[in-house]
Design an enzyme around this catalytic site. Structure first.
Site, PDB file in Angstrom:
ATOM      1  N   GLU A 110      91.197  25.902-176.127  1.00 47.58           N
ATOM      2  CA  GLU A 110      90.121  26.613-175.116  1.00 47.58           C
ATOM      3  C   GLU A 110      89.621  27.688-175.871  1.00 47.58           C
ATOM      4  O   GLU A 110      88.263  28.078-175.743  1.00 47.58           O
ATOM      5  CB  GLU A 110      90.707  26.785-173.779  1.00 47.58           C
ATOM      6  CG  GLU A 110      90.967  25.184-173.140  1.00 47.58           C
ATOM      7  CD  GLU A 110      92.043  24.718-173.373  1.00 47.58           C
ATOM      8  OE1 GLU A 110      92.200  23.547-172.646  1.00 47.58           O
ATOM      9  OE2 GLU A 110      92.948  25.048-174.255  1.00 47.58           O
ATOM     10  N   PHE A 130      92.914  25.170-166.967  1.00 48.49           N
ATOM     11  CA  PHE A 130      93.116  25.372-168.400  1.00 48.49           C
ATOM     12  C   PHE A 130      92.244  26.351-168.961  1.00 48.49           C
ATOM     13  O   PHE A 130      92.663  26.973-169.989  1.00 48.49           O
ATOM     14  CB  PHE A 130      92.799  24.178-169.073  1.00 48.49           C
ATOM     15  CG  PHE A 130      93.506  22.971-168.780  1.00 48.49           C
ATOM     16  CD1 PHE A 130      94.965  22.987-167.985  1.00 48.49           C
ATOM     17  CD2 PHE A 130      93.391  21.602-169.103  1.00 48.49           C
ATOM     18  CE1 PHE A 130      95.733  21.822-167.684  1.00 48.49           C
ATOM     19  CE2 PHE A 130      94.004  20.518-168.740  1.00 48.49           C
ATOM     20  CZ  PHE A 130      95.179  20.606-168.109  1.00 48.49           C
ATOM     21  N   HIS A 170      96.580  21.497-161.934  1.00 47.04           N
ATOM     22  CA  HIS A 170      95.276  20.890-161.952  1.00 47.04           C
ATOM     23  C   HIS A 170      94.654  20.720-160.676  1.00 47.04           C
ATOM     24  O   HIS A 170      93.760  20.256-160.368  1.00 47.04           O
ATOM     25  CB  HIS A 170      95.685  19.273-162.392  1.00 47.04           C
ATOM     26  CG  HIS A 170      96.226  18.929-163.463  1.00 47.04           C
ATOM     27  ND1 HIS A 170      97.681  19.241-163.851  1.00 47.04           N
ATOM     28  CD2 HIS A 170      95.741  18.501-164.785  1.00 47.04           C
ATOM     29  CE1 HIS A 170      97.730  18.737-165.055  1.00 47.04           C
ATOM     30  NE2 HIS A 170      96.689  18.254-165.930  1.00 47.04           N
TER      31      HIS A 170
END
Length: 668
Positions: free
Chosen positions: A407, A433, A474
């Site tokens: 990322e 993330f 998540h």
């Protein structure tokens, strides 16, 4: 080969076919930053310069690499690369003004030393976090490939910087995408005081090229002829056959990490050995021995350069201390954005939230012909939520790019694309993330316009939120991480129509935008959405319901929870406000509503402490205190990570506590 264990021999300047004029240019090129540095060391002792990172002994690398590059090719230097700036012929008074925080510098006094960029001279300076600039170089190089330009990019780091994750991410991206980048590692023996033996265990840094399938070369960084000829040869090859190359320049840092650090940790014998390999004195001797340079010419160079230094220093000293207004400071945080309204047409279709996002993406790709989408699994697979399912077919692999799992490197690459004038989107597979890409977002994208007037034309899509049983990694809704950071814009729609229009606006805005999409809304919410390309302005909240007894302020999935809860209060007259954008925020609409109703409940999905609700409450307390008939009330999730099991997640979320909180507010 490591500096601490090198067998020292005199620098071997191989006979080359370079004309004498080039040899003299290389020598004078090294002499100039050396003389500037010697002057700076005097000024720092006099308190006229606040800090200095010396590159004495390393001039051959900066000069050799820069002179091997074409003038319109970008270079991303570090603290000790003064020669990059002088070789690109930046006027010295501008450099001196930069170091003194004067207006003729490049950052309006907002950043120091080499922490700046300049499009005029195709230089992109570092930030203190070192690593992200490597990914930025990837983005610039990617832009060269997309534009079919036979150009390359050179980026510098030190041997200490190769321990950072950004180094490995950037090399991997460049290798996978065959990007024309020269990764220039100045191996000067120490990362501040930590020797190379405590930084890495491979024999040489070039050995790391093997792991990335990357060509790598080790070069004597004190030999200006070796640096210039080898880099020139490699650069020409890379222009013809785009690929990344790892270059390890063996050199030594003759002074402290910065002047206050000193060099007491360096053994005297090692310092003496490297002093004997000084790149300037050795090359001078070579030129004189070969009748290319005379002492008279050399003295003339020194006299000319010192006169230039003194003249330009005086210009910088005479310059007034910088003065800025509050409005100027605030206005420079963001690139100016002239919102262009694209009207909705009357043709609509009933689509889901996720379909509206996909439609907005497609129409924005058509609107902006060079817009690039990047993210994990977004190409053939269509993304984990299938939002980009047909994008690869529609727009091709150059514009719809699968990325490695890195990322930070991809966000930095998006910044590099923006430097070359290309818009991009980065899809975080899950908003959670983003923590792996946090640094370049909050320290590079957010600050780059304020620092040196460079836009970061990047949209980061953030699938977020709980209610789908996805657990702690998540399900986070982490918008408050970013609303705290000046320079970022944050959008968080609750309805398909808003999602499409606001996403289109996000791509039109030249500033970095974090676009939050609640996963639980993707396939559960439908709405009549105009079929055409249209936009909705940032900073305009929506009234979903109007009343005069209570104000409810919320956004995202909590909007739908509030609407559901209000079904149990059919006689309650409520202003229900959907903020839609959190930065900029329509606080005026909130204030006007609270002044009318006297009671307010602020709901967000995030836990309360440090949340958007807390900040809105504080602003209401300051701006509407005399209008309040009850305490400002906030409602958010429990102060725990988000649990996985459904009954625990239901308990965690505030959805089932709205009725109770409303009753408490009404009864006060």
């Amino acid at each position: 080969m490591k500096p601490a264990t090198t067998e020292f021999t005199p620098i071997n300047f191989q006979n080359t076919n370079l004309p004498d004029s080039t040899l003299l240019k290389l020598y004078r090129g090294m002499l100039k930053p050396r003389l500037i540095e010697e002057k700076m060391l005097i000024l720092i002792r006099q308190g006229k310069v606040s800090k200095w990172f010396s590159g004495i002994g390393q001039e051959a690398i900066s000069i050799g690499v820069t002179m091997a590059m074409q003038e319109d090719e970008y270079i991303l230097p570090m603290h000790r690369n003064l020669g990059v700036f002088t070789a690109r012929e930046i006027p010295l008074f501008r450099l001196f003004s930069q170091w003194q925080g004067k207006a003729n510098g490049f950052t309006k006094g907002r950043d120091r030393s080499f922490h700046f960029g300049t499009q005029e001279f195709k230089i992109v300076g570092m930030i203190s976090h070192l690593g992200p600039q490597l990914g930025v170089a990837d983005g610039i190089a990617l832009a060269h490939k997309l534009k079919n330009e036979n150009k390359l990019t050179a980026v510098f780091t030190g041997e200490g910087g190769t321990s950072e994750g950004d180094f490995h991410e950037a090399l991997n991206i460049a290798s996978v995408w065959d990007l024309p980048v020269l990764f220039c590692v100045e191996n000067n023996g120490y990362g501040l005081s930590t020797p190379s033996s405590e930084q890495y265990r491979c024999k040489d840094i070039i050995d790391r090229g093997i792991g990335y399938g990357m060509e790598a070369h080790q070069i004597d960084g004190n030999n200006i002829l070796e640096v210039f000829t080898k880099v020139s040869e490699i650069a020409e090859s890379v222009r013809e056959n785009p690929r990344p190359v790892l270059l390890e320049f063996i050199t030594f840092r003759m002074r402290g990490h910065e002047e206050a650090s000193g060099t007491k940790y360096v053994p005297d014998e090692l310092m003496n050995e490297w002093a004997a390999k000084d790149p300037i004195s050795n090359f001078k001797e070579f030129l004189i021995e070969n009748n290319i340079l005379t002492e008279e010419v050399n003295n003339g160079y020194i006299k000319e350069i010192k006169a230039e230094i003194d003249e330009n220093l005086q210009l910088a000293f005479d310059e007034e201390i910088i003065v800025s207004s509050e409005s100027e400071e605030l206005n420079d945080v963001y690139q100016n954005f002239e919102y262009q309204n694209f009207e909705e047409n009357k043709e609509v279709k009933n689509i889901r939230f996720i379909d509206a996002i996909a439609e907005g993406l497609k129409q924005s790709m058509q609107q902006h012909k060079d817009l690039v989408l990047m993210g994990q699994d977004i190409a053939d697979y269509g993304g984990v939520f299938k939002i980009t399912e047909n994008s690869l077919h529609d727009f091709g692999k150059d514009r719809v790019r699968n990325t490695p799992i890195c990322e930070s490197g991809i966000v930095a690459a998006a910044m590099g694309l923006s430097i070359k004038g290309i818009k991009s989107m980065v899809e975080m597979q899950f908003a959670d993330f983003v923590s792996s890409g946090f640094n370049p977002i909050v320290n590079y994208l957010a600050k780059v316009h304020y620092r040196w007037n460079q836009q970061a034309d990047v949209v980061i899509r953030m699938p977020c939120g709980a209610g789908v049983g996805a657990g702690p990694f998540h399900s986070q809704t982490n918008e408050a991480w970013f609303t705290k950071t000046p320079g970022l814009k944050v959008v968080y729609p609750a309805f398909p129509k808003d999602a499409k229009g606001l996403l289109n606006t996000a791509f039109n805005d030249p500033n970095p935008v974090l676009f939050f999409e609640h996963k639980a809304l993707y396939r559960s919410i439908r709405q009549e959405v105009p079929t055409n390309y249209y936009t909705i302005p940032f900073g305009k909240a929506a009234f979903l319901q109007e009343g005069n007894e209570v104000s409810i302020v919320t956004y995202g999935a909590a909007v739908h929870w509030a609407m559901e809860a209000l079904l149990d209060f059919p006689d309650l007259s409520v202003d229900l406000i959907d903020l839609r954008t959190l930065q900029p925020m329509d606080i005026e609409t909130v204030f006007n509503s609270v002044k009318k109703t006297g009671r307010v409940l602020i709901i967000n999905e995030d836990s309360i402490f440090g949340s958007i609700a807390s900040d809105i409450a504080a602003q209401i307390a300051e701006g509407c205190f005399e209008y309040l008939d009850a305490p400002i009330m906030r409602l958010g999730s429990m102060e725990t990570p988000i649990p996985f099991t459904q009954n625990l997640e239901n308990q965690y979320l505030p959805k089932n506590r709205i009725n109770e909180k409303l009753k408490e507010l009404i009864a006060y």
